[in-house]
Design a protein around this motif. Structure first.
Motif, mmCIF file in Angstrom:
data_model
loop_
_atom_site.group_PDB
_atom_site.id
_atom_site.type_symbol
_atom_site.label_atom_id
_atom_site.label_comp_id
_atom_site.label_asym_id
_atom_site.label_seq_id
_atom_site.Cartn_x
_atom_site.Cartn_y
_atom_site.Cartn_z
ATOM 1 N N TYR A 263 45.066 22.123 6.813
ATOM 2 C CA TYR A 263 46.045 22.174 6.155
ATOM 3 C C TYR A 263 46.537 20.698 6.083
ATOM 4 O O TYR A 263 46.667 20.120 7.954
ATOM 5 C CB TYR A 263 47.528 23.422 6.286
ATOM 6 C CG TYR A 263 47.744 23.609 7.428
ATOM 7 C CD1 TYR A 263 48.793 23.032 7.885
ATOM 8 C CD2 TYR A 263 47.042 23.697 8.630
ATOM 9 C CE1 TYR A 263 49.621 23.221 9.228
ATOM 10 C CE2 TYR A 263 47.298 24.273 9.942
ATOM 11 C CZ TYR A 263 48.824 24.185 10.074
ATOM 12 O OH TYR A 263 49.226 24.171 11.095
ATOM 13 N N THR A 275 50.859 22.570 2.856
ATOM 14 C CA THR A 275 50.212 22.550 1.610
ATOM 15 C C THR A 275 50.172 24.090 2.516
ATOM 16 O O THR A 275 49.949 24.882 3.846
ATOM 17 C CB THR A 275 48.911 21.211 1.860
ATOM 18 O OG1 THR A 275 48.159 21.639 3.485
ATOM 19 C CG2 THR A 275 49.294 19.913 1.766
ATOM 20 N N TRP A 286 43.499 20.224 -2.872
ATOM 21 C CA TRP A 286 45.189 21.059 -2.449
ATOM 22 C C TRP A 286 45.907 20.614 -3.876
ATOM 23 O O TRP A 286 46.223 21.776 -4.315
ATOM 24 C CB TRP A 286 45.896 20.139 -1.190
ATOM 25 C CG TRP A 286 45.729 20.669 -0.428
ATOM 26 C CD1 TRP A 286 45.166 21.960 0.816
ATOM 27 C CD2 TRP A 286 44.879 19.746 0.805
ATOM 28 N NE1 TRP A 286 44.999 22.004 2.283
ATOM 29 C CE2 TRP A 286 44.596 21.006 2.300
ATOM 30 C CE3 TRP A 286 43.805 19.490 1.123
ATOM 31 C CZ2 TRP A 286 44.209 20.671 3.181
ATOM 32 C CZ3 TRP A 286 43.848 17.753 1.903
ATOM 33 C CH2 TRP A 286 43.348 19.335 3.584
#
Length: 391
Positions: A263, A275, A286
């Motif tokens: 992330y 995220t 993403w």
């Protein structure tokens, strides 16, 4: 600066890449089950209804300072606010005020319905300014950030100007089943000398469950300032907004046995956003947009990639920094000139350029691939969109 404008990968590690592809064949199917953020256009019907709300009395000026034609909305408060007050609202946190742009954000019919139900600026001010002293002057369009921050915090976070009955209906709901034989509890905090008396006589109210409930609700009613109020977050002058679209990562570092759960954390000054986590993937996609306010003393935009772990600290997977000053300058230039040219920064060598800056409707856009630093491998594709705060 730690970015590289490139779209290909090196051929020097083709053998390692083949091994990597074999490893990922097993886990690639997992990504199909992960919901991706849809790239849908804004609901035209919802957007049309939203714009119609501008013609409702009171919505044509900022609920907090009176600036004309506000282009921002506090969704959970239901107020139309100007761009300067929106920066203070963001510093309160989304649990108090979630700020959306009328023109930049996507709106759903449900969000517009909720906004209509709240009644607009007049209803909001009747609620949050019911007990505003006549001697207390609201901010005006030319007020400083400090004046705005002080008023907005007192209005929404501390709720100093609301009627007391509004607080009590939330804190002490009464029902027929709540009757008891004990003494009647006054719905307002007792005087100081009575509080000291209660503290010296534990048997007076502490032995009653209702007394404990009242004492806890009393603490909520006092609205003691939190640490956030003591910070200078709300005193910062914001000069722009930047939307960071984290698109994808490529060939990220392995932090688990054969893969990672990456992330991305984005930091701009004191603001931090992240995220979602994508499990078991070294090439995550993403497509997440995160919006941040740009403070007057423009810092570097920092990005950090981590591997999510359940039972230990998350593992570091690289970082990068972006100088957003040229992007903001381009947005300011576009807004002041009213033109929409395509601009490219030629002040640096070709291999160090931030990428091409496109100007459109007072907003500057930029996209590039960044080479992650302090890690063995990995690239990060992002898109930036910047708008100067002058409205």
């Amino acid at each position: 600066m730690s970015f590289l404008h490139r779209k290909g990968t090196s051929s020097g590690s083709s053998q390692g890449t083949r091994l990597y592809d074999l490893i990922q064949m097993e886990s690639s199917s997992d990504m199909e089950d992960i919901p991706k953020k849809p790239h849908t256009s804004c609901d035209k019907g919802a957007q049309k209804r939203l714009k119609e709300l501008f013609f409702v009395a009171g919505n044509d000026s900022c609920a907090d300072c009176g600036s004309p034609e506000p282009k921002w909305v506090s969704l959970n408060i239901g107020a139309f606010i100007c761009i300067k007050c929106s920066g203070v609202h963001r510093s309160l946190g989304v649990h108090i005020s979630k700020v959306l742009s009328v023109t930049l954000d996507e709106w759903s019919d449900e969000q517009v319905d909720a906004l209509i139900e709240m009644g607009g600026n007049n209803a909001v001010n009747m609620k949050y300014e019911a007990n505003l002293p006549e001697s207390h002057h609201k901010p005006d369009p030319d007020s400083s950030t400090r004046q705005r921050a002080d008023f907005i915090r007192r209005k929404y976070e501390l709720q100093e100007f609301m009627k007391r009955e509004v607080h009590l209906s939330d804190l002490l709901p009464l029902s027929p089943s709540s009757s008891h034989s004990g003494p009647l509890i006054c719905p307002f905090p007792p005087p100081t000398h009575e509080r000291k008396h209660c503290e010296r006589n534990p048997s007076s109210t502490r032995s009653h469950g209702l007394g404990n409930a009242f004492r806890n609700s009393w603490k909520k009613f006092e609205h003691k300032p939190t640490k956030r109020c003591d910070s200078k977050a709300g005193m910062v002058e914001f000069v722009g907004l930047i939307t960071v679209n984290v698109i994808k990562g490529t060939n990220l570092a392995v932090r688990d046995i054969m893969t990672s759960d990456p992330y991305v954390v984005i930091q701009l000054g004191n603001q931090t956003m992240k995220t979602r986590v994508i499990k078991n993937n070294l090439n995550p996609v993403w497509n997440e947009k995160l919006m941040l306010s740009i403070p007057e003393n423009i810092p570097q935009l920092k990005l950090f990639v981590y591997d999510k772990d359940k039972f230990s600290a998350d593992d570091f997977m690289g970082s990068a920094e972006v100088n957003i000053q040229p992007l903001l300058s381009a947005a300011r230039a576009s807004e002041s000139s009213g033109s929409n040219p395509t601009h490219q920064d030629h002040s640096k060598p070709e291999d160090e350029r931030d990428g091409i800056i496109f100007l459109e409707d007072g907003r500057a856009k930029q996209e590039f691939t960044m080479k992650l630093q302090n890690v063995e491998c990995g690239d990060l594709d992002i898109e930036l969109e910047c708008m100067a705060l002058t409205q």
